[in-house]
Design a protein around this motif. Structure first.
Motif, mmCIF file in Angstrom:
data_model
loop_
_atom_site.group_PDB
_atom_site.id
_atom_site.type_symbol
_atom_site.label_atom_id
_atom_site.label_comp_id
_atom_site.label_asym_id
_atom_site.label_seq_id
_atom_site.Cartn_x
_atom_site.Cartn_y
_atom_site.Cartn_z
ATOM 1 N N ARG A 1 0.821 -1.201 0.000
ATOM 2 C CA ARG A 1 0.000 0.000 0.000
ATOM 3 C C ARG A 1 0.862 1.260 0.000
ATOM 4 N NH1 ARG A 1 -4.332 -1.758 4.754
ATOM 5 N NH2 ARG A 1 -5.423 -3.361 3.535
ATOM 6 N N ALA A 2 0.459 2.217 -0.824
ATOM 7 C CA ALA A 2 1.077 3.548 -0.843
ATOM 8 C C ALA A 2 -0.035 4.582 -0.742
ATOM 9 C CB ALA A 2 1.882 3.766 -2.125
ATOM 10 N N ALA A 3 0.134 5.565 0.153
ATOM 11 C CA ALA A 3 -0.904 6.583 0.338
ATOM 12 C C ALA A 3 -0.256 7.947 0.548
ATOM 13 C CB ALA A 3 -1.795 6.238 1.535
ATOM 14 N N ASN A 4 -0.831 8.945 -0.104
ATOM 15 C CA ASN A 4 -0.357 10.323 0.018
ATOM 16 C C ASN A 4 -1.505 11.179 0.541
ATOM 17 O OD1 ASN A 4 0.726 12.890 -0.255
ATOM 18 N ND2 ASN A 4 1.696 12.440 -2.218
ATOM 19 N N VAL B 1 -2.973 -4.866 -3.517
ATOM 20 C CA VAL B 1 -2.035 -3.843 -3.997
ATOM 21 C C VAL B 1 -2.833 -2.565 -4.227
ATOM 22 C CG1 VAL B 1 -0.335 -3.217 -5.764
ATOM 23 C CG2 VAL B 1 -0.655 -5.630 -5.130
ATOM 24 N N SER B 2 -2.522 -1.507 -3.474
ATOM 25 C CA SER B 2 -3.342 -0.298 -3.588
ATOM 26 C C SER B 2 -2.483 0.957 -3.459
ATOM 27 C CB SER B 2 -4.439 -0.278 -2.514
ATOM 28 O OG SER B 2 -3.882 -0.205 -1.222
ATOM 29 N N ALA B 3 -2.864 1.981 -4.240
ATOM 30 C CA ALA B 3 -2.240 3.301 -4.180
ATOM 31 C C ALA B 3 -3.354 4.330 -4.102
ATOM 32 C CB ALA B 3 -1.359 3.547 -5.397
ATOM 33 N N SER B 4 -3.222 5.281 -3.190
ATOM 34 C CA SER B 4 -4.275 6.285 -3.037
ATOM 35 C C SER B 4 -3.663 7.650 -2.792
ATOM 36 C CB SER B 4 -5.226 5.922 -1.897
ATOM 37 O OG SER B 4 -4.549 5.902 -0.657
ATOM 38 N N SER B 5 -4.349 8.674 -3.281
ATOM 39 C CA SER B 5 -3.915 10.049 -3.081
ATOM 40 C C SER B 5 -5.108 10.849 -2.573
ATOM 41 C CB SER B 5 -3.390 10.649 -4.394
ATOM 42 O OG SER B 5 -2.964 11.978 -4.198
ATOM 43 N N GLY B 6 -4.993 11.364 -1.348
ATOM 44 C CA GLY B 6 -6.069 12.154 -0.754
ATOM 45 C C GLY B 6 -5.537 13.465 -0.207
ATOM 46 N N ALA C 1 -1.306 1.619 -9.272
ATOM 47 C CA ALA C 1 -1.208 0.337 -8.577
ATOM 48 C C ALA C 1 -1.239 -0.752 -9.640
ATOM 49 C CB ALA C 1 -2.358 0.160 -7.586
ATOM 50 N N TYR C 2 -0.271 -1.683 -9.572
ATOM 51 C CA TYR C 2 -0.233 -2.704 -10.624
ATOM 52 C C TYR C 2 0.573 -3.922 -10.180
ATOM 53 C CZ TYR C 2 4.363 -0.687 -11.727
ATOM 54 O OH TYR C 2 5.658 -0.216 -11.656
ATOM 55 N N VAL C 3 0.335 -5.028 -10.897
ATOM 56 C CA VAL C 3 1.128 -6.250 -10.775
ATOM 57 C C VAL C 3 1.679 -6.554 -12.154
ATOM 58 C CG1 VAL C 3 1.089 -8.710 -10.276
ATOM 59 C CG2 VAL C 3 -0.250 -7.138 -8.866
ATOM 60 N N GLU C 4 2.986 -6.825 -12.214
ATOM 61 C CA GLU C 4 3.632 -6.987 -13.511
ATOM 62 C C GLU C 4 4.656 -8.117 -13.445
ATOM 63 O OE1 GLU C 4 5.032 -3.609 -16.475
ATOM 64 O OE2 GLU C 4 6.486 -3.859 -14.831
ATOM 65 N N ASP C 5 4.563 -9.036 -14.406
ATOM 66 C CA ASP C 5 5.516 -10.154 -14.475
ATOM 67 C C ASP C 5 5.643 -10.866 -13.135
ATOM 68 O OD1 ASP C 5 6.044 -9.495 -17.137
ATOM 69 O OD2 ASP C 5 7.660 -8.114 -16.579
ATOM 70 N N ALA C 6 4.491 -11.174 -12.542
ATOM 71 C CA ALA C 6 4.483 -11.806 -11.216
ATOM 72 C C ALA C 6 3.454 -12.910 -11.165
ATOM 73 C CB ALA C 6 4.214 -10.767 -10.140
ATOM 74 N N ARG C 7 3.653 -13.876 -10.248
ATOM 75 C CA ARG C 7 2.661 -14.907 -9.969
ATOM 76 C C ARG C 7 2.094 -14.659 -8.586
ATOM 77 N NH1 ARG C 7 3.669 -20.559 -9.848
ATOM 78 N NH2 ARG C 7 5.654 -20.122 -8.815
ATOM 79 N N THR C 8 0.753 -14.599 -8.495
ATOM 80 C CA THR C 8 0.109 -14.351 -7.213
ATOM 81 C C THR C 8 -1.019 -15.354 -7.014
ATOM 82 O OG1 THR C 8 -1.434 -12.770 -8.184
ATOM 83 C CG2 THR C 8 0.633 -11.895 -7.297
ATOM 84 N N VAL D 1 -5.396 -11.519 -6.367
ATOM 85 C CA VAL D 1 -5.009 -10.119 -6.517
ATOM 86 C C VAL D 1 -6.229 -9.241 -6.351
ATOM 87 C CG1 VAL D 1 -3.992 -8.369 -8.007
ATOM 88 C CG2 VAL D 1 -3.098 -10.696 -8.040
ATOM 89 N N ASP D 2 -6.096 -8.201 -5.521
ATOM 90 C CA ASP D 2 -7.130 -7.182 -5.371
ATOM 91 C C ASP D 2 -6.469 -5.836 -5.630
ATOM 92 O OD1 ASP D 2 -9.091 -5.867 -2.590
ATOM 93 O OD2 ASP D 2 -9.208 -5.515 -4.741
ATOM 94 N N LEU D 3 -6.747 -5.233 -6.800
ATOM 95 C CA LEU D 3 -6.161 -3.940 -7.155
ATOM 96 C C LEU D 3 -7.104 -2.846 -6.747
ATOM 97 C CD1 LEU D 3 -4.654 -4.605 -10.688
ATOM 98 C CD2 LEU D 3 -3.450 -4.434 -8.524
#
Length: 376
Positions: free
Chosen positions: A232-235, A312-317, A363-370, A373-375
């Motif tokens: 998680r990334a949040a601003n 995997v989540s990114a938010s800007s508030g 927010a993304y998943v790239e070249d990965a095995r999971t 996934v909840d984006l």
């Protein structure tokens, strides 16, 4: 290696305060120039087997300047990282970076000019104007990254979550207030004197830096009932610029004028305040340079498994606020309400308030095995 059972905590914390103040209505400049205000917690090339593992990087420092011209230049980073390591935990594994610094610049001034007999003789006899001029500025320039990451590592939480979180909770505050008063009404002469009162104020915030949370080139497993992998990334920054300017002329023939500017810039480097104003009015790009800021969360080139969810989540508030007020008041005439023959008064003011925001949230998943996934 370490025996399973205890808890491994790696913590880096910056706190406290740094302040500079000049109490003067005539002249005063304060500058805080901080080239490296950083908090870094890291686990590098390690083999760990513990009951729980936690990396914490936290910055809550306060920087405060106060004077006629107040400025903060603050640079640094807040990072929590696991790099090239093998980590086994009996419970959760947490990697967290939070920047909650408060950076404040405050400017205030009062200039009042009241005529004496000599002043009035000079103004009336020689035709010289009575001039009052007041300027003030508060400026914050900040460049700081926030990062939480796992890279090149093998991570196993046997009975708990794996959490990678980066938060930007900084506050940037720039406040400028001035008042300029020219008083020519104390002497009642038959000829009008001339008064000029001008004021200029600036409040400016510039913020650059990324908020990043990621898992890269790693193997991550969160085992146990209901265990998750969270990235998680949040601003949620608060950025405010406020100006308040008052120009006032009393008596005689006079002119009052001023300008108030409040500016917030996020994601770009301000190379010129004047260029910024041109950009605002004409849509050009003269006063800015550099790349936009980013709030990003991702998993790349990794095998990630969880008993329940992979989130995997990114938010800007962010809250970004530019407020300005400007008053120019002209009162022509003499004392006790007597209006002098031929006396004229004029008042004019200008206000500019704008925000420049160039930022991306991904927010993304790239070249990965999971496993799931909840984006968000």
């Amino acid at each position: 290696g370490a025996a399973l059972g205890g808890m491994l905590t790696i913590s880096a914390t910056n706190s406290g305060s740094l302040a500079a103040t000049v109490a003067s209505n005539f002249v005063g400049v304060t500058v805080l120039d901080v080239t490296n205000d950083s908090a870094v917690a890291r686990l590098v090339r390690a083999d760990v087997d513990m009951g729980a593992v936690s990396l914490i990087a936290l910055n809550t420092t306060r920087f405060e300047t106060a004077s006629k011209v107040a400025s903060n230049d603050v640079f640094g980073a807040t990072r929590a990282k696991i790099v090239d390591s093998d980590v086994v935990s009996g419970a959760e594994i947490s990697v967290s970076a939070t920047d909650g610094a408060v950076i404040s610049a405050t400017s205030a001034g009062l200039e009042e000019d009241v005529d004496t007999i000599l002043d009035t003789i000079a103004e009336v006899g020689l035709g010289l104007p009575d001039v009052t001029f007041e300027v003030a500025a508060s400026v914050n320039e900040v460049a700081r990254d926030v990062e939480a990451s796992i890279s090149g590592s093998e991570i196993l939480a046997q009975d708990g979550d794996v959490t990678v979180e980066a938060f930007n909770e900084m506050q940037l505050i720039a406040v400028t207030e001035v008042m300029a008063i020219s008083n020519n009404s104390d002497l009642d002469l038959t000829a009008p004197n001339i008064g000029l009162s001008f004021g200029g104020v600036l409040a400016s915030n510039e913020m650059r830096g990324d908020v990043l949370a990621f898992i890269a080139a790693s193997g991550v497993r969160a085992m146990g009932t209901g265990a998750d992998v969270k990235v998680r990334a949040a601003n949620t920054q608060l950025i405010t610029a406020r100006t308040d300017a008052t120009q006032k002329v009393i008596g005689g023939s006079n002119v009052a004028g001023g300008i108030a500017v409040a500016v917030n810039v996020l994601g770009r480097d301000v190379t010129s305040i004047a260029g910024q104003a041109v950009d605002f009015f004409f849509g050009t790009d003269l006063g800015l340079s550099g790349a936009p800021s980013a709030t990003k969360a991702w998993i790349s080139q990794s095998d990630v498994h969880a008993d329940r969810d992979v989130d995997v989540s990114a938010s800007s508030g962010m809250l970004i606020d530019a407020v300005t007020s400007n008053a120019a008041e002209s009162s022509a005439g003499g004392t006790d309400g007597d209006y002098l023959y031929g006396a004229q008064g004029m008042g004019a003011s200008a206000v500019i308030a704008f925000n420049v925001l160039e930022a991306e949230t991904l927010a993304y998943v790239e070249d990965a095995r999971t496993a799931a996934v909840d984006l968000g």
